[in-house]
Design a protein around this motif. Sequence first.
Motif, PDB file in Angstrom:
ATOM      1  N   GLN A 164       1.150  -1.183  -0.173  1.00 25.19           N
ATOM      2  CA  GLN A 164      -0.120   0.055  -0.212  1.00 25.19           C
ATOM      3  C   GLN A 164       0.859   1.054  -0.240  1.00 25.19           C
ATOM      4  O   GLN A 164       1.107   2.430  -0.880  1.00 25.19           O
ATOM      5  CB  GLN A 164      -0.896   0.268   1.003  1.00 25.19           C
ATOM      6  CG  GLN A 164      -1.763   1.324   1.090  1.00 25.19           C
ATOM      7  CD  GLN A 164      -2.899   1.319   2.547  1.00 25.19           C
ATOM      8  OE1 GLN A 164      -2.844   1.049   3.551  1.00 25.19           O
ATOM      9  NE2 GLN A 164      -4.199   1.716   2.355  1.00 25.19           N
ATOM     10  N   ARG A 165       1.819   1.143   0.890  1.00 28.22           N
ATOM     11  CA  ARG A 165       2.154   2.542   0.893  1.00 28.22           C
ATOM     12  C   ARG A 165       3.758   2.413   1.308  1.00 28.22           C
ATOM     13  O   ARG A 165       4.558   1.208   1.751  1.00 28.22           O
ATOM     14  CB  ARG A 165       2.452   3.524   2.360  1.00 28.22           C
ATOM     15  CG  ARG A 165       0.595   3.416   1.930  1.00 28.22           C
ATOM     16  CD  ARG A 165       0.850   4.804   3.109  1.00 28.22           C
ATOM     17  NE  ARG A 165       1.340   6.160   2.987  1.00 28.22           N
ATOM     18  CZ  ARG A 165       1.294   7.215   4.281  1.00 28.22           C
ATOM     19  NH1 ARG A 165       1.394   6.764   5.809  1.00 28.22           N
ATOM     20  NH2 ARG A 165       1.777   8.402   4.268  1.00 28.22           N
ATOM     21  N   LEU A 212       7.735  -1.078   4.115  1.00 24.98           N
ATOM     22  CA  LEU A 212       6.633  -1.053   2.775  1.00 24.98           C
ATOM     23  C   LEU A 212       5.385  -1.154   4.038  1.00 24.98           C
ATOM     24  O   LEU A 212       6.058  -1.712   5.608  1.00 24.98           O
ATOM     25  CB  LEU A 212       6.358  -2.287   2.211  1.00 24.98           C
ATOM     26  CG  LEU A 212       7.526  -2.605   0.838  1.00 24.98           C
ATOM     27  CD1 LEU A 212       7.539  -3.796   0.670  1.00 24.98           C
ATOM     28  CD2 LEU A 212       7.275  -1.408   0.015  1.00 24.98           C
ATOM     29  N   THR A 213       4.623  -0.584   3.879  1.00 22.63           N
ATOM     30  CA  THR A 213       3.025  -1.120   4.815  1.00 22.63           C
ATOM     31  C   THR A 213       2.086  -1.923   3.254  1.00 22.63           C
ATOM     32  O   THR A 213       2.017  -1.828   2.234  1.00 22.63           O
ATOM     33  CB  THR A 213       2.533   0.354   5.604  1.00 22.63           C
ATOM     34  OG1 THR A 213       2.176   1.386   4.522  1.00 22.63           O
ATOM     35  CG2 THR A 213       3.403   0.378   6.198  1.00 22.63           C
ATOM     36  N   PHE A 214       1.046  -2.741   4.077  1.00 22.07           N
ATOM     37  CA  PHE A 214      -0.222  -3.459   3.061  1.00 22.07           C
ATOM     38  C   PHE A 214      -1.036  -2.627   3.804  1.00 22.07           C
ATOM     39  O   PHE A 214      -1.500  -2.746   4.406  1.00 22.07           O
ATOM     40  CB  PHE A 214       0.770  -4.234   3.079  1.00 22.07           C
ATOM     41  CG  PHE A 214       1.359  -5.290   3.221  1.00 22.07           C
ATOM     42  CD1 PHE A 214       1.838  -5.487   1.762  1.00 22.07           C
ATOM     43  CD2 PHE A 214       3.062  -5.238   3.892  1.00 22.07           C
ATOM     44  CE1 PHE A 214       3.426  -6.268   0.906  1.00 22.07           C
ATOM     45  CE2 PHE A 214       3.951  -5.480   3.276  1.00 22.07           C
ATOM     46  CZ  PHE A 214       3.954  -6.103   1.681  1.00 22.07           C
ATOM     47  N   LEU A 261      10.469   9.820   3.886  1.00 19.70           N
ATOM     48  CA  LEU A 261      11.144   9.471   5.162  1.00 19.70           C
ATOM     49  C   LEU A 261      10.970   9.710   6.702  1.00 19.70           C
ATOM     50  O   LEU A 261      10.209  10.733   7.434  1.00 19.70           O
ATOM     51  CB  LEU A 261      12.351   9.569   5.157  1.00 19.70           C
ATOM     52  CG  LEU A 261      13.302   9.312   3.500  1.00 19.70           C
ATOM     53  CD1 LEU A 261      14.349   9.816   4.315  1.00 19.70           C
ATOM     54  CD2 LEU A 261      13.019   6.978   4.359  1.00 19.70           C
ATOM     55  N   GLY A 262      10.385   8.621   7.611  1.00 24.11           N
ATOM     56  CA  GLY A 262       9.310   9.018   8.909  1.00 24.11           C
ATOM     57  C   GLY A 262       8.251   9.363   8.958  1.00 24.11           C
ATOM     58  O   GLY A 262       7.597   9.407  10.304  1.00 24.11           O
ATOM     59  N   GLU A 263       7.243   9.080   8.098  1.00 22.01           N
ATOM     60  CA  GLU A 263       6.328   9.175   7.728  1.00 22.01           C
ATOM     61  C   GLU A 263       5.362   7.384   8.204  1.00 22.01           C
ATOM     62  O   GLU A 263       4.302   8.047   8.865  1.00 22.01           O
ATOM     63  CB  GLU A 263       5.438   9.686   6.546  1.00 22.01           C
ATOM     64  CG  GLU A 263       4.133   9.806   6.349  1.00 22.01           C
ATOM     65  CD  GLU A 263       3.672  10.701   5.417  1.00 22.01           C
ATOM     66  OE1 GLU A 263       4.294  11.336   3.949  1.00 22.01           O
ATOM     67  OE2 GLU A 263       2.490  10.375   4.905  1.00 22.01           O
ATOM     68  N   GLU A 300       6.058   0.767  13.896  1.00 24.78           N
ATOM     69  CA  GLU A 300       5.495  -0.394  14.382  1.00 24.78           C
ATOM     70  C   GLU A 300       4.149  -1.201  13.110  1.00 24.78           C
ATOM     71  O   GLU A 300       3.738  -2.015  13.255  1.00 24.78           O
ATOM     72  CB  GLU A 300       4.020   0.062  15.687  1.00 24.78           C
ATOM     73  CG  GLU A 300       5.170   0.262  16.811  1.00 24.78           C
ATOM     74  CD  GLU A 300       5.823  -0.589  17.213  1.00 24.78           C
ATOM     75  OE1 GLU A 300       5.700  -1.782  16.733  1.00 24.78           O
ATOM     76  OE2 GLU A 300       7.458  -0.465  17.854  1.00 24.78           O
ATOM     77  N   ALA A 301       3.951  -0.172  11.604  1.00 26.08           N
ATOM     78  CA  ALA A 301       3.384  -1.102  10.688  1.00 26.08           C
ATOM     79  C   ALA A 301       4.215  -1.340   9.862  1.00 26.08           C
ATOM     80  O   ALA A 301       3.636  -2.180   8.694  1.00 26.08           O
ATOM     81  CB  ALA A 301       1.917   0.794  10.802  1.00 26.08           C
ATOM     82  N   ILE A 302       5.239  -1.338   9.761  1.00 25.00           N
ATOM     83  CA  ILE A 302       6.325  -1.906   8.742  1.00 25.00           C
ATOM     84  C   ILE A 302       6.654  -2.874   8.882  1.00 25.00           C
ATOM     85  O   ILE A 302       6.352  -3.651   9.918  1.00 25.00           O
ATOM     86  CB  ILE A 302       7.465  -1.018   8.801  1.00 25.00           C
ATOM     87  CG1 ILE A 302       7.444   0.653   8.574  1.00 25.00           C
ATOM     88  CG2 ILE A 302       7.887  -1.571   7.359  1.00 25.00           C
ATOM     89  CD1 ILE A 302       8.255   1.223   8.169  1.00 25.00           C
ATOM     90  N   VAL A 303       5.829  -3.421   7.892  1.00 31.38           N
ATOM     91  CA  VAL A 303       6.004  -5.154   7.766  1.00 31.38           C
ATOM     92  C   VAL A 303       6.916  -5.336   7.276  1.00 31.38           C
ATOM     93  O   VAL A 303       7.513  -6.551   7.469  1.00 31.38           O
ATOM     94  CB  VAL A 303       4.694  -5.784   6.901  1.00 31.38           C
ATOM     95  CG1 VAL A 303       4.635  -7.030   6.859  1.00 31.38           C
ATOM     96  CG2 VAL A 303       3.080  -5.428   8.085  1.00 31.38           C
ATOM     97  N   THR A 304       7.078  -4.852   6.232  1.00 30.86           N
ATOM     98  CA  THR A 304       8.850  -5.406   4.983  1.00 30.86           C
ATOM     99  C   THR A 304       9.657  -4.249   5.022  1.00 30.86           C
ATOM    100  O   THR A 304       9.622  -3.608   4.444  1.00 30.86           O
ATOM    101  CB  THR A 304       8.378  -5.849   3.754  1.00 30.86           C
ATOM    102  OG1 THR A 304       7.325  -7.266   4.046  1.00 30.86           O
ATOM    103  CG2 THR A 304       9.841  -6.011   3.003  1.00 30.86           C
ATOM    104  N   PRO A 305      10.733  -4.583   5.873  1.00 25.94           N
ATOM    105  CA  PRO A 305      11.797  -3.270   6.092  1.00 25.94           C
ATOM    106  C   PRO A 305      12.793  -3.252   4.548  1.00 25.94           C
ATOM    107  O   PRO A 305      12.673  -3.812   4.173  1.00 25.94           O
ATOM    108  CB  PRO A 305      12.815  -4.180   7.370  1.00 25.94           C
ATOM    109  CG  PRO A 305      12.500  -5.318   7.480  1.00 25.94           C
ATOM    110  CD  PRO A 305      11.293  -5.232   7.229  1.00 25.94           C
TER     111      PRO A 305
END
Length: 231
Positions: free
Chosen positions: A160-161, A168-170, A198-200, A204-209
Motif C-alpha cells: 500500500q505505502r 513497506l506497509t500493506f 521518510l519518517g512518515e 510499528e506498522a512497517i511489515v517489510t523493512p
Amino acid sequence: MVNKEISSADEAVSNVQDGAVIMVGGFGPAGQPAELINALMRRRPRGLTLISNNAGNGDYGLAALMKSGCVRKIICSFPRQSDSWVFDELYRQKKIELELVPQGNLVARIQAGGAGLGGIFTPTGYGTQLTEGKETRLIDGRHYVLETPLTAHFSLIKAQRADRWGNLTFNKAGRNFGPIMAPASRCTIVEVSEMAALGELDPEAIVTPGIYVSRVVQVPAVQTHLLAQGG
C-alpha cells in the motif's frame, strides 16, 4: 542518498532475463502487482518459472502473462478454479509445466528460502504422489518429508505505502505472500499506491523493512483497479 523509487514499471523490470525464476505476490487478484506483470509482458522474456499461490484469473495478470507465452513452469498451490481457463488450456496442451505444492508447504518453503535454510521437514503430503521420490524421516513416531527451499531471481509484490528506502506497509488481505517473498529473492520489486516521506510511516506498522526491497514503483490505486479489470 538511498532512493529505491523507480520512475516506471517498465524500468523496474528492465533486467528480467529469459529463464528467470520470479515470485509473484497475490491471493487471486488481492495484492497482485498488476502493473509490474503488464510491464513484464511488454518486455516479453521467455522460459520464466513463476512461484505464486495460484495460476491466474480470467485473462489478466498472471493469466495474461502465461497466455503471452513467457512462462515455462509454475510452482503453485491452487492452479484450478472457475476462471483459470488460460492455465487449463496451456496445461492440457503440455505448453506449461506445473509443480503442485500444498499451500502451507509453499509458504514454509519460501520462508526457508528467505531464511537461508537448507530445507524443512513437514508431515504434509507424506505418502501421496506429491512427495514421491523425496527424502522422508520418522521423527518422534511421525513421518515427515524433506521439502527444499524456494528462492527466486526476482519477487514482484504489491504494497500500500512505501518510503524511498523501501519500507513497506500493506492493505489488509493484500499483504498475503509479499512479506515472505521479499527476503527470498535477489531483487524485490514493489508496486505501491502511495509514497510516504521518510519518517512518515509508523515503525510499528512497517511489515517489510527496506533491506529486503530493491525497487519501488508508484501506481495510483485507481489505475491499479483498472489494470486488474483489464482496463
